[in-house]
Design an enzyme around this catalytic site. Structure first.
Site, mmCIF file in Angstrom:
data_model
loop_
_atom_site.group_PDB
_atom_site.id
_atom_site.type_symbol
_atom_site.label_atom_id
_atom_site.label_comp_id
_atom_site.label_asym_id
_atom_site.label_seq_id
_atom_site.Cartn_x
_atom_site.Cartn_y
_atom_site.Cartn_z
ATOM 1 N N GLN A 159 0.837 -1.203 0.000
ATOM 2 C CA GLN A 159 0.000 0.000 0.000
ATOM 3 C C GLN A 159 0.871 1.252 0.000
ATOM 4 O O GLN A 159 1.919 1.292 0.643
ATOM 5 C CB GLN A 159 -0.905 -0.012 1.238
ATOM 6 N N HIS A 200 -12.436 4.031 5.161
ATOM 7 C CA HIS A 200 -11.248 3.994 6.023
ATOM 8 C C HIS A 200 -11.623 3.606 7.462
ATOM 9 O O HIS A 200 -11.071 4.134 8.426
ATOM 10 C CB HIS A 200 -10.549 5.356 5.999
HETATM 11 N N1 FMN Z 1 -5.526 2.236 5.664
HETATM 12 C C1 FMN Z 1 -4.496 2.498 4.834
HETATM 13 O O1 FMN Z 1 -4.705 2.602 3.630
HETATM 14 N N2 FMN Z 1 -3.226 2.639 5.333
HETATM 15 C C2 FMN Z 1 -2.932 2.520 6.658
HETATM 16 O O2 FMN Z 1 -1.790 2.637 7.070
HETATM 17 C C3 FMN Z 1 -4.010 2.264 7.546
HETATM 18 N N3 FMN Z 1 -3.778 2.146 8.880
HETATM 19 C C4 FMN Z 1 -4.808 1.781 9.705
HETATM 20 C C5 FMN Z 1 -4.551 1.547 11.054
HETATM 21 C C6 FMN Z 1 -5.558 1.112 11.896
HETATM 22 C C7 FMN Z 1 -5.261 0.824 13.325
HETATM 23 C C8 FMN Z 1 -6.872 0.930 11.382
HETATM 24 C C9 FMN Z 1 -7.983 0.441 12.268
HETATM 25 C C10 FMN Z 1 -7.136 1.177 10.062
HETATM 26 C C11 FMN Z 1 -6.126 1.606 9.201
HETATM 27 N N4 FMN Z 1 -6.357 1.813 7.836
HETATM 28 C C12 FMN Z 1 -5.315 2.109 6.993
HETATM 29 C C13 FMN Z 1 -7.696 1.576 7.259
HETATM 30 C C14 FMN Z 1 -7.880 0.091 6.971
HETATM 31 O O3 FMN Z 1 -7.063 -0.338 5.906
HETATM 32 C C15 FMN Z 1 -9.338 -0.232 6.611
HETATM 33 O O4 FMN Z 1 -9.762 0.626 5.576
HETATM 34 C C16 FMN Z 1 -10.312 -0.131 7.778
HETATM 35 O O5 FMN Z 1 -9.680 -0.475 8.986
HETATM 36 C C17 FMN Z 1 -11.510 -1.031 7.550
HETATM 37 O O6 FMN Z 1 -12.439 -0.932 8.588
HETATM 38 P P1 FMN Z 1 -12.512 -1.993 9.805
HETATM 39 O O7 FMN Z 1 -11.366 -1.694 10.701
HETATM 40 O O8 FMN Z 1 -13.814 -1.682 10.452
HETATM 41 O O9 FMN Z 1 -12.447 -3.371 9.234
#
Ligand code: FMN
Length: 384
Positions: free
Chosen positions: A129, A279
């Protein structure tokens, strides 16, 4: 012991005890009023199952084909930053869990282990990513390294022109790089975490950021907003996607698409896949959930690119609902992150096992032994 956890919710409860408050809130929280965060869960209660019956379901299939590769289940691990704060070498632990479950792992741009090392040590099908986008040279260098490491899929996150307003993050720090005294005390109450994460070198460091951050600021110590907010590019647009398409020979995925028109534009530019995403409710609060828009996006672009989504998936049943509405696969965010925080690689592995067995059971009870046969006839949307 993570083996005793029966659900993602139980892993979440274990995680809450195991890691300090500032780490747990980092995983758990959303932006502002957390409307999207809550809606991401509620949306599943408005879609009911309409099972068939009297079908031989003694043999069941939940594998999928994604970008020409077989994956063992209809889900993969999505990118989550700062995993090194949740377990020692958290990125390697998550990738190894994905490898043992036979599903891909998307490595965040803000990992604490380099992409080369994650590929080498996990044996996982790794996707990379790209998150920070201050300049094209940086993204080009990540793409080059990913290609050299044998990574076949690049995921460009597009929903982060600026950093979401995550108020708990600011609250836990008295200044951008210093925990407040309540959180310092709380860290002392978690000696196992202290030893696991901080011994002997202190806070881990970002491994894939090149020269994006000044050398004295590469430690993960500090509020995420302060560290990441400064490097995001608000200028990212379709011209950048076109440029990236030109320099990246592998599969290109956009993460953060919500509108049909944007999905069609991705098709027109030769993008291979999209991840519908708000997100995890961490960016634009009040954004619709991906399950709200999945059917219209599928109707518009299915077959022209791979349609994935994320947000709120905590049960096998949630995943089955998305596949029945036409998704190719689901990305897991907090589900596996809770597992990692609860018990390192074993915890992330447990999360994947729970979801796999839940998907399997739901398929049996729907009387749909083959996941490729799922469609909207197994669902009915309930009135709000
Ligand atoms: N999305 C990114 O594209 N890059 C990241 O570095 C990133 N870091 C995340 C860190 C945490 C702790 C969380 C919870 C989410 C992050 N996300 C990031 C978003 C996740 O890829 C994803 O879109 C999201 O967590 C999905 O929802 P859910 O946690 O309810 O399954």
């Amino acid at each position: 012991d993570v083996q005793r956890a029966q659900s993602i919710e139980e892993l979440r409860a274990m995680a809450r005890k195991r890691v300090p408050n500032f780490c747990f809130e980092y995983v758990e929280g959303g932006a502002e009023e957390e409307i999207s965060l809550r809606h991401n869960r509620e949306v599943f209660t408005r879609i009911g199952f309409l099972p068939r019956t009297l079908v031989d379901v003694s043999v069941r299939r939940q594998g999928r084909r994604l970008f020409g590769q077989d994956i063992a289940s209809p889900f993969l691990i999505g990118p989550t930053g700062f995993s090194g704060l949740l377990a020692r070498e958290g990125d390697v632990a998550m990738a190894s869990a994905a490898a043992s479950a036979g599903v891909p792992f998307v490595l965040t741009n803000v990992s604490t282990t380099s992409l080369e090392e994650v590929v080498r040590r996990s044996g996982a099908q790794v996707w990379q990513q790209v998150y920070l986008y201050r300049d094209r040279a940086f993204v080009a260098s990540v793409a080059q390294r990913a290609q050299a490491a044998g990574i076949g899929v690049l995921v460009l996150t597009t929903d982060s022109a600026v950093y979401g307003k995550r108020e708990w993050d600011a609250r836990n720090f008295s200044s951008p790089r210093r925990l407040d005294w309540r959180n310092k005390l709380d860290v002392l109450r978690h000696p196992r975490w202290l030893i696991d994460i901080l011994y002997p070198h202190g806070f881990p460091r970002f491994a894939n950021l090149g020269d994006l951050l000044p050398p004295d600021q590469t430690s993960v110590r500090g509020a995420a907003a302060a560290i990441l907010g400064q490097s995001l590019s608000a200028a990212l647009d379709w011209a950048d996607v076109q440029w990236l398409r030109g320099i990246w020979p592998g599969k290109l995925v956009l993460k953060g698409v919500m509108q049909v028109e944007d999905a069609q534009r991705a098709v027109a530019l030769g993008v291979d896949g999209i991840v519908l995403s708000n997100h995890g409710g961490r960016q634009l609060d009040g954004a619709l959930s991906t399950m709200d828009v999945l059917p219209e996006v599928v109707a518009a672009v299915k077959g022209q690119l791979t349609v994935m989504l994320d947000g709120g998936f905590r049960r096998g049943a949630d995943i089955v609902k998305a596949i029945a509405l036409g998704a190719d696969a689901v990305l897991l965010g907090r589900a596996t992150t809770y597992g990692l925080a609860a018990g390192g690689q074993a915890g992330a592995t447990r999360a994947l096992e729970i979801l796999r067995s839940e998907v399997d059971r739901v398929l049996a009870l729907l009387a749909c032994p083959d996941i490729d046969q799922l469609d909207a006839s197994y669902l009915r949307r309930l009135q709000a």
